[in-house]
Every structure is written in structure tokens, then in C-alpha cells.
Write a protein that holds these residues in place. Structure first.
Motif, short mmCIF file in Angstrom:
data_model
loop_
_atom_site.label_atom_id
_atom_site.label_comp_id
_atom_site.label_asym_id
_atom_site.label_seq_id
_atom_site.Cartn_x
_atom_site.Cartn_y
_atom_site.Cartn_z
N TYR A 102 75.16 99.87 -72.01
CA TYR A 102 74.68 100.17 -70.66
C TYR A 102 75.37 101.43 -70.15
O TYR A 102 76.59 101.51 -70.11
N TYR A 138 75.91 101.17 -64.56
CA TYR A 138 75.71 99.82 -64.04
C TYR A 138 76.62 99.56 -62.85
O TYR A 138 77.59 100.28 -62.60
N THR A 158 71.82 97.06 -63.63
CA THR A 158 71.66 98.33 -64.33
C THR A 158 71.05 99.36 -63.38
O THR A 158 69.92 99.21 -62.93
N THR A 199 68.95 103.63 -66.93
CA THR A 199 68.84 103.37 -68.36
C THR A 199 68.75 104.71 -69.09
O THR A 199 68.50 105.75 -68.46
#
Length: 457
Positions: free
Chosen positions: A36, A39, A59, A62
Motif C-alpha cells: 500500500y 494509506y 487507502t 493506489t
């Protein structure tokens, strides 16, 4: 220009976005060891507690959204294992395939963050012992709580993560015990203020063991984890959460020969530049200046990390931005209380050699004749000579966060108690009093400095 950023989350992700806004043509590559890249680190305990129910909300960006919006090459599960400063290249391992490749750079930004401290104790590798630092950690804890249905938990450590986990596990119905090595929880509080937090924890059914050293862990026949203590008998629980602090993730910088600072952190100048003029560093891994004392410090908070990421990007693009230091402003929700701090504690002020004093007041959050007013306890530190505001700790219900932000601003502006009395703050009965608690703190300090009141503590 090609910029490689090692690490995402707050500092690295902010630097990447700022770089793109300043330079449309730069080649920007971001390498993130976890799965990730950006986040909500501070929201992780609330996913475990069920307050945040959709894991996608954790999140913020991305790899796909970063590329679509900023044309940034984001690679997750890619670990930088070596920096070759001479050839300006990084050795990278793809954690999915174990392939190793080299990535060149013109400028490099290190944003490795910090890792959870895991003490070298017997039984520490028990599968029911958890840390909470990454999204993967969070899903692991959440999955265990959902499937194993534990009835009890021991939380080792009474800092931010420890208390947030204690609250969220308690809200899920677990029997929770917090084990704290020192004499009080929350190192950002003095002992007198922490006592309020202690009472509040106990009133919500959280057991609190202070001045308790953990010596190790054992697996019991029933599968539970036994936490062994030096000062008392062992504790048995279905799970253990380790929250004993974090340490800067600086191994890569150290092996590359970069200068290090406090507790092994990465040493940077006011432009976030390391001892290598082509390498910058930001976030929880870097040494900063304490804004109040001017001394070197390690302050791991999201706000400063975001600012540092922007400043590093500015300097790479020729804008001479500077980071003047952090004063550690923070806020914590503890059940229905708010614990907010900024600047120095009484202990920290004395350790810095400052001639400090403080006032304690207990104002209402808003006009008492308007329904719903709650009380708060404020401890405001000042320098005896000129009344300069050094720090504050506030514990209360509504309005504690608002007042700490005002005092944080006053500290940044190097205001005195007299300046607090003159602040023109918004007033209406549902929100404040005509003499705001911040004004009242200024009046009280002013009376002490002028010799009108002799204070006994």
C-alpha cells in the motif's frame, strides 16, 4: 530530471504529488516495500475497532490512481536494498518475484518511515502477539479478532497506538489490560495530567498496570498468551498487542554512509537534504529541530512528514523552502475524552534548562448557561522571564482540540501570556465564553508574572 522516492505514506506521497505539480516533465518513480503506497496510518486502530468498516477507506491512493492523476510510476512490493551513491543507482528487489534490478536517479528522496519496536524477549514470536504499524498489520489483527473471537487482550505500551488499541478492543467487548513500563501513560503528558487519563481508562473497564516491566511471553495449554512481568504475577490473555514505540527505518541510509543523528535517525538540514547533496529524507526517519528549544529531536507525526515531503520537492525543483522544526502538536481520542498537547511538557522544559512555570485551569467548553457544556483541564507552560508560551496539555470533551490549536499557533508565533489575553477569538454561547479559556490562561499567567498572585502547586 529523474527522481526516485523510497517509501510512500505521508512524506513520500506528498513529495511525489508536489514534484509533479512543479515539474510536468520529471520522471518520478516511487518504490514501496508494502502493498500500500498511501494509506491512513492514523486510522488503523479504528478499523480494528469497527468504527471504520470499509477497508478501502484506509487507502488514500493506489498505484493506479497515482499514475492516472499524476503520471507517477508507483511500484509496490518493491524493496530498495542498497544505494550506490557513486553511480547514483538503487538496487531494488521485487518481493513478488525475488528479481533484483537497478534503478538510476538524479535526485533521491528517502521516506522509509519507522518500524514498530519489537523487544528481544522470550516467546516474542508467538502468533498471537501483534504490532500495528502497517495496513497488513491491521488486517492481521482485524482478521484474528473477527475469526478467533478473543475475549481478552494485553496491550503493552501506553502511548498513542497502545491507548487507541485499548479503546477499540474494549469497544469490541474484550477484557483489556494496559501494561506501561513508566509511571504514567502518554509521554506527551506530565504525570499530573496523565492521572486524568488513568482514571478515565479505569472508568471504562480498562485495567492499568503502571511501572511494570514485561520479561517475556509463554504459550499456555489453552492457546492463550501469558505475559510475564517483573513486578507482579503473569497475565493471561487471548492476544497481545505490542505498542512500545517506533524506531527510525534508517538502515539503508546508514549502509550508504549518510550521516545519522538522534537514535539513529537520518540527519538532514533545514532543506531536508542529507549529507549527500543529491539525497533528501523526510518523515518519521529524520532528525528535526524541536521548534521550542531548538534542540535536535525525533518527532514521528503525520503533519510534519507531509510538510517535509513538500519542502524536499520544492528544493529539488529550485525553490528554497525550509523546515523550521516541529513542536509535536497532537490529539488523541480516549473514549469520550480528548487529550491534546503541543510544545513542551514540564519535564521537557526543565530538561532543556528553561526557567519554566505553569498554570492549571478547569474552564467550561462553552458558556455554562447554554446546555451541554463540559469541563476541560488545561496545563499551560510559560517562561518565567518574559511569559513566552512553551507548551500546553488539555484534557476534556468538546473544544479541547480547538484550544490546543490556538495555543500551538501562539507557540509558533512566539507569543507571550500578554498576547494570549489579547487574542480576539470567536464567541457565541454554544461554542465558547466571552473570555475564552485561552484568554483565561493568559490572564492567570499575567497575574503570576506581575506578582499579583502567589501560586502554590
Amino acid at each position: 530530471m529523474k527522481v526516485v522516492i523510497i517509501g510512500g505514506v505521508a512524506g513520500g506521497a506528498t513529495a511525489a504529488a508536489r514534484l509533479r505539480r512543479l515539474d510536468e516533465n520529471a520522471q518520478i518513480v516511487m518504490l514501496e516495500r508494502s502493498g500500500y503506497v498511501s494509506y491512513a496510518n492514523c486510522g488503523l486502530p479504528y478499523y480494528v475497532g469497527g468504527v471504520i468498516t470499509d477497508r478501502r477507506k484506509l487507502t488514500l491512493q493506489t498505484p493506479e490512481s497515482f499514475h492516472d492523476r499524476f503520471r507517477i510510476d508507483v511500484r509496490v512490493r518493491q524493496e530498495a536494498v542498497e544505494i550506490d551513491r557513486a553511480s547514483k543507482a538503487i538496487k531494488v528487489r521485487n518481493l513478488e518475484t525475488d528479481e533484483v534490478y537497478r534503478e538510476s536517479y538524479d535526485k533521491l528522496i528517502l521516506s522509509p518511515g519507522a518500524h514498530a519496536v519489537i523487544p528481544n524477549l522470550p516467546g516474542i514470536d508467538n502468533e498471537r502477539i501483534f504490532t500495528l504499524r502497517t495496513v497488513e498489520d491491521t488486517f492481521k489483527v482485524h482478521g484474528f479478532v473477527e475469526t478467533a473471537r478473543p475475549a481478552s487482550a494485553v496491550v503493552v505500551g501506553g502511548g498513542f497506538i497502545g491507548l487507541e488499541m485499548a479503546e477499540n478492543l474494549r469497544d469490541r467487548g474484550l477484557d483489556v489490560t494496559v501494561v506501561q513500563r513508566g509511571g504514567h501513560v502518554m509521554p506527551t503528558l506530565d504525570a499530573d495530567m496523565a492521572a486524568i487519563a488513568h482514571n478515565h481508562l479505569r472508568s471504562h473497564g480498562v485495567k492499568l498496570l503502571l511501572n511494570s516491566d514485561v520479561t517475556g511471553f509463554e504459550e499456555r495449554a489453552d492457546g492463550a498468551v501469558q505475559t510475564n512481568l517483573a513486578q507482579s504475577g503473569p497475565l493471561a490473555a487471548d492476544m497481545v498487542v505490542l505498542a512500545v514505540g517506533v524506531a527510525p527505518e534508517s538502515a539503508l541510509a546508514r549502509e550508504a554512509g549518510l550521516d545519522l543523528g538522534v537514535r539513529g535517525s537520518i540527519k538532514v538540514d533545514e532543506h531536508m537534504r542529507t549529507s549527500d547533496s543529491d539525497i533528501y529524507a523526510v518523515g518519521d526517519a529524520v532528525q528535526v529541530k524541536n521548534y521550542v528549544t531548538g534542540q535536535d529531536a525525533l518527532i514521528a507525526l503525520a503533519g510534519p512528514a507531509n510538510k517535509q515531503g513538500r519542502i524536499a520537492a520544492d528544493n529539488i525543483c529550485g525553490i528554497a523552502s525550509t523546515f523550521t522544526g516541529s513542536q509535536g502538536s497532537s490529539v488523541l481520542k480516549l473514549f469520550d475524552l480528548t487529550i491534546a498537547t503541543t510544545g513542551l511538557t514540564e519535564i521537557a522544559a526543565k530538561a532543556a534548562g528553561l526557567d519554566a512555570d505553569y498554570v492549571i485551569l478547569s474552564p467550561a467548553s462553552h458558556a455554562t448557561y447554554y446546555p451541554g457544556a463540559g469541563s476541560m483541564t488545561m496545563k499551560v507552560l510559560f517562561e518565567r522571564g518574559d511569559g513566552r508560551i512553551l507548551g500546553a496539555q488539555i484534557i476534556g470533551t468538546d473544544g479541547a482540540d480547538k484550544r490546543i490549536d490556538v495555543i500551538a499557533t501562539a507557540i509558533r508565533a512566539e507569543m507571550t501570556a500578554a498576547d494570549l489575553t489579547e487574542l480576539d477569538l470567536a464567541y457565541a454561547p454554544p461554542y465558547s465564553s466571552a473570555k475564552d479559556p485561552v484568554n483565561m490562561a493568559g490572564y492567570m499567567i499575567e497575574n503570576i508574572l506581575e506578582g499579583r498572585v502567589e501560586q502554590l502547586t
